[in-house]
Design a protein around this motif. Structure first.
Motif, PDB file in Angstrom:
ATOM      1  N   SER A 111       0.824  -1.206   0.000  1.00 42.73           N
ATOM      2  CA  SER A 111       0.000   0.000   0.000  1.00 42.73           C
ATOM      3  C   SER A 111       0.860   1.259   0.000  1.00 42.73           C
ATOM      4  O   SER A 111       0.364   2.353  -0.296  1.00 42.73           O
ATOM      5  CB  SER A 111      -0.923   0.005   1.225  1.00 42.73           C
ATOM      6  OG  SER A 111      -0.175   0.155   2.426  1.00 42.73           O
ATOM      7  N   PHE A 157      -6.236   8.232  -2.228  1.00 40.13           N
ATOM      8  CA  PHE A 157      -7.464   7.489  -1.927  1.00 40.13           C
ATOM      9  C   PHE A 157      -8.472   8.378  -1.208  1.00 40.13           C
ATOM     10  O   PHE A 157      -9.661   8.401  -1.547  1.00 40.13           O
ATOM     11  CB  PHE A 157      -7.132   6.263  -1.072  1.00 40.13           C
ATOM     12  CG  PHE A 157      -8.320   5.414  -0.740  1.00 40.13           C
ATOM     13  CD1 PHE A 157      -8.811   4.493  -1.658  1.00 40.13           C
ATOM     14  CD2 PHE A 157      -8.950   5.520   0.488  1.00 40.13           C
ATOM     15  CE1 PHE A 157      -9.911   3.707  -1.355  1.00 40.13           C
ATOM     16  CE2 PHE A 157     -10.058   4.726   0.803  1.00 40.13           C
ATOM     17  CZ  PHE A 157     -10.520   3.825  -0.124  1.00 40.13           C
ATOM     18  N   SER A 166      -5.445   0.656  -4.907  1.00 41.75           N
ATOM     19  CA  SER A 166      -6.460  -0.293  -4.451  1.00 41.75           C
ATOM     20  C   SER A 166      -5.984  -1.056  -3.222  1.00 41.75           C
ATOM     21  O   SER A 166      -6.780  -1.376  -2.335  1.00 41.75           O
ATOM     22  CB  SER A 166      -6.807  -1.274  -5.574  1.00 41.75           C
ATOM     23  OG  SER A 166      -5.692  -2.087  -5.916  1.00 41.75           O
ATOM     24  N   THR A 167      -4.681  -1.341  -3.137  1.00 41.43           N
ATOM     25  CA  THR A 167      -4.144  -1.991  -1.940  1.00 41.43           C
ATOM     26  C   THR A 167      -4.271  -1.082  -0.727  1.00 41.43           C
ATOM     27  O   THR A 167      -4.611  -1.536   0.375  1.00 41.43           O
ATOM     28  CB  THR A 167      -2.672  -2.372  -2.148  1.00 41.43           C
ATOM     29  OG1 THR A 167      -2.534  -3.138  -3.342  1.00 41.43           O
ATOM     30  CG2 THR A 167      -2.154  -3.195  -0.972  1.00 41.43           C
ATOM     31  N   ILE A 226     -12.749   0.140  -4.302  1.00 35.55           N
ATOM     32  CA  ILE A 226     -11.445  -0.520  -4.362  1.00 35.55           C
ATOM     33  C   ILE A 226     -11.329  -1.337  -5.637  1.00 35.55           C
ATOM     34  O   ILE A 226     -10.286  -1.326  -6.313  1.00 35.55           O
ATOM     35  CB  ILE A 226     -11.249  -1.406  -3.115  1.00 35.55           C
ATOM     36  CG1 ILE A 226     -11.119  -0.530  -1.873  1.00 35.55           C
ATOM     37  CG2 ILE A 226     -10.026  -2.301  -3.268  1.00 35.55           C
ATOM     38  CD1 ILE A 226     -11.199  -1.303  -0.573  1.00 35.55           C
ATOM     39  N   TYR A 227     -12.389  -2.051  -6.008  1.00 32.84           N
ATOM     40  CA  TYR A 227     -12.351  -2.869  -7.219  1.00 32.84           C
ATOM     41  C   TYR A 227     -12.188  -2.000  -8.469  1.00 32.84           C
ATOM     42  O   TYR A 227     -11.436  -2.357  -9.387  1.00 32.84           O
ATOM     43  CB  TYR A 227     -13.633  -3.695  -7.332  1.00 32.84           C
ATOM     44  CG  TYR A 227     -13.697  -4.512  -8.596  1.00 32.84           C
ATOM     45  CD1 TYR A 227     -12.982  -5.694  -8.717  1.00 32.84           C
ATOM     46  CD2 TYR A 227     -14.455  -4.080  -9.680  1.00 32.84           C
ATOM     47  CE1 TYR A 227     -13.017  -6.438  -9.885  1.00 32.84           C
ATOM     48  CE2 TYR A 227     -14.507  -4.808 -10.848  1.00 32.84           C
ATOM     49  CZ  TYR A 227     -13.787  -5.986 -10.948  1.00 32.84           C
ATOM     50  OH  TYR A 227     -13.831  -6.715 -12.108  1.00 32.84           O
ATOM     51  N   LYS A 228     -12.874  -0.872  -8.520  1.00 31.37           N
ATOM     52  CA  LYS A 228     -12.756   0.019  -9.676  1.00 31.37           C
ATOM     53  C   LYS A 228     -11.331   0.533  -9.826  1.00 31.37           C
ATOM     54  O   LYS A 228     -10.813   0.645 -10.939  1.00 31.37           O
ATOM     55  CB  LYS A 228     -13.739   1.184  -9.537  1.00 31.37           C
ATOM     56  CG  LYS A 228     -15.203   0.796  -9.694  1.00 31.37           C
ATOM     57  CD  LYS A 228     -16.105   2.001  -9.475  1.00 31.37           C
ATOM     58  CE  LYS A 228     -17.571   1.622  -9.623  1.00 31.37           C
ATOM     59  NZ  LYS A 228     -18.481   2.765  -9.374  1.00 31.37           N
ATOM     60  N   GLN A 229     -10.695   0.840  -8.699  1.00 23.71           N
ATOM     61  CA  GLN A 229      -9.311   1.299  -8.748  1.00 23.71           C
ATOM     62  C   GLN A 229      -8.389   0.194  -9.250  1.00 23.71           C
ATOM     63  O   GLN A 229      -7.483   0.440 -10.054  1.00 23.71           O
ATOM     64  CB  GLN A 229      -8.884   1.789  -7.367  1.00 23.71           C
ATOM     65  CG  GLN A 229      -9.605   3.041  -6.905  1.00 23.71           C
ATOM     66  CD  GLN A 229      -9.394   3.333  -5.436  1.00 23.71           C
ATOM     67  OE1 GLN A 229      -8.938   2.474  -4.693  1.00 23.71           O
ATOM     68  NE2 GLN A 229      -9.724   4.546  -5.013  1.00 23.71           N
ATOM     69  N   TYR A 230      -8.630  -1.016  -8.792  1.00 25.17           N
ATOM     70  CA  TYR A 230      -7.809  -2.133  -9.239  1.00 25.17           C
ATOM     71  C   TYR A 230      -8.028  -2.409 -10.730  1.00 25.17           C
ATOM     72  O   TYR A 230      -7.071  -2.641 -11.473  1.00 25.17           O
ATOM     73  CB  TYR A 230      -8.149  -3.386  -8.425  1.00 25.17           C
ATOM     74  CG  TYR A 230      -7.324  -4.597  -8.797  1.00 25.17           C
ATOM     75  CD1 TYR A 230      -6.055  -4.789  -8.243  1.00 25.17           C
ATOM     76  CD2 TYR A 230      -7.795  -5.530  -9.710  1.00 25.17           C
ATOM     77  CE1 TYR A 230      -5.292  -5.886  -8.589  1.00 25.17           C
ATOM     78  CE2 TYR A 230      -7.038  -6.626 -10.068  1.00 25.17           C
ATOM     79  CZ  TYR A 230      -5.784  -6.799  -9.501  1.00 25.17           C
ATOM     80  OH  TYR A 230      -5.027  -7.879  -9.857  1.00 25.17           O
ATOM     81  N   GLY A 233      -6.596   1.090  -0.353  1.00 24.38           N
ATOM     82  CA  GLY A 233      -8.017   1.024  -0.023  1.00 24.38           C
ATOM     83  C   GLY A 233      -8.352  -0.210   0.792  1.00 24.38           C
ATOM     84  O   GLY A 233      -9.156  -0.157   1.730  1.00 24.38           O
ATOM     85  N   ASN A 234      -7.737  -1.328   0.451  1.00 30.85           N
ATOM     86  CA  ASN A 234      -7.952  -2.553   1.225  1.00 30.85           C
ATOM     87  C   ASN A 234      -7.440  -2.401   2.657  1.00 30.85           C
ATOM     88  O   ASN A 234      -8.054  -2.912   3.598  1.00 30.85           O
ATOM     89  CB  ASN A 234      -7.254  -3.730   0.550  1.00 30.85           C
ATOM     90  CG  ASN A 234      -8.109  -4.368  -0.519  1.00 30.85           C
ATOM     91  OD1 ASN A 234      -9.270  -4.680  -0.293  1.00 30.85           O
ATOM     92  ND2 ASN A 234      -7.541  -4.559  -1.703  1.00 30.85           N
ATOM     93  N   TYR A 279      -2.933  -0.439  -8.836  1.00 33.28           N
ATOM     94  CA  TYR A 279      -2.825  -1.545  -7.889  1.00 33.28           C
ATOM     95  C   TYR A 279      -2.407  -1.071  -6.495  1.00 33.28           C
ATOM     96  O   TYR A 279      -2.947  -1.545  -5.483  1.00 33.28           O
ATOM     97  CB  TYR A 279      -1.822  -2.577  -8.412  1.00 33.28           C
ATOM     98  CG  TYR A 279      -2.146  -3.086  -9.788  1.00 33.28           C
ATOM     99  CD1 TYR A 279      -3.432  -3.513 -10.100  1.00 33.28           C
ATOM    100  CD2 TYR A 279      -1.186  -3.123 -10.792  1.00 33.28           C
ATOM    101  CE1 TYR A 279      -3.741  -3.969 -11.369  1.00 33.28           C
ATOM    102  CE2 TYR A 279      -1.486  -3.578 -12.064  1.00 33.28           C
ATOM    103  CZ  TYR A 279      -2.765  -4.003 -12.355  1.00 33.28           C
ATOM    104  OH  TYR A 279      -3.066  -4.447 -13.617  1.00 33.28           O
TER     105      TYR A 279
END
Length: 284
Positions: A32, A52, A255-256, A243-247, A258-259, A252
């Motif tokens: 991240s 983010f 999105s990480t 998060i999925y949209k960013q990935y 965001g996770n 990457y």
């Protein structure tokens, strides 16, 4: 000196936990802080988190995540307890009803989402067609910004209530029947039995059900993405879909990050809840 022999039985489970949970979690915290691809990772510090939190849709997705978690958690707890009381009582076809109640849990969330997306179609879906047969207007369940998130949440309750019901049933069966018989001899009504015996003694099961459903609600993604894709517009976006949209867009590291934020949100909400619930159980 105590023997260390029993610890060997914990070793396989401990190694599995390290491999599938600890290592990926620590890795996600590191990645991240990077801009990474499959072949390289460049350390950029907290830039991913800054980007983010600058996402204009983030505030709405946070709000939707909490609303979704509240609706699904309350729905599954209340409905699950009611069904558990019903299915542990002397009713006809109890075994069949238990199987029917648990069946949606076994079906893929994606399959459920696709099915209900068809059923709730505002033009030719079965639900609105049935309402039209009785002369009632059919709303845009998944196309109305004010209804989309609630519609998906209700489908989630229908799909997942079986697990809550099963846990509550286990808790109800464990309550000694002697308590109910003694209370009935003293003239207690059904509501009094439920309020004074069932609710207090089923509290450990309640704790488990609430925590599991809050975690599941905060981590929601599959049903929302399958049924609405976060729409219409961004009105049903939750943290998982953002998060999925960013990935999917190739960000990457973002999105990480965001996770990691989602992990911290879930931990900050559920850990204090668990501590509070456990203290209440001990005090009682």
């Amino acid at each position: 000196m105590k023997s260390r022999y029993p610890l060997w039985f914990l070793l396989p489970g401990g190694l599995l936990m390290i491999v599938v949970f600890v290592v990926p979690t620590l890795s996600s915290f590191y990645f991240s802080l990077t801009r990474w691809t499959l072949f390289e990772a460049d350390f950029i510090g907290l830039d991913n988190f800054v980007t983010f939190f600058r996402d204009p849709q983030l505030l709405g997705s946070f709000r939707n995540t909490f609303v979704y978690a509240i609706i699904t958690s309350v729905g599954k707890v209340v409905t699950g307890l009611a069904l558990a009381v019903l299915l542990t009582g002397p009713i006809l076809g109890r075994g069949y009803l238990r199987a029917v109640m648990f069946f949606p849990v076994l079906v893929s969330a994606v399959g459920i989402g696709i099915t209900f997306k068809v059923l709730l179609n505002p033009i030719d879906g079965l639900v609105n067609t049935t309402l039209g047969f009785f002369g009632l207007p059919g709303p845009g369940w998944l196309t109305d910004p004010s209804l989309a998130l609630i519609s998906v949440a209700l489908v989630d309750v229908w799909k997942g209530v079986g697990v809550s019901t099963l846990i509550f049933m286990a808790g109800l069966v464990a309550i000694p029947r002697d308590y109910y018989e003694a209370a009935r001899i003293d003239g207690a009504s059904s509501w009094r039995l439920f309020r004074s015996i069932t609710l207090p003694l089923v509290r450990p099961a309640m704790t488990t059900v609430v925590l599991l459903n809050v975690i599941a609600g905060l981590r929601s993604f599959e049903l929302i993405w399958t049924m609405t894709g976060g729409g219409p517009g961004f009105t049903s976006d939750v943290l998982g879909s953002v998060i999925y949209k960013q990935y999917a867009a190739g960000f990457y590291g973002l999105s990480t990050a965001g996770n990691v934020v989602l992990f911290l949100v879930v931990a900050l909400i559920t850990v204090p809840m668990q501590i509070r619930f456990r203290r209440r159980e001990v005090q009682q």
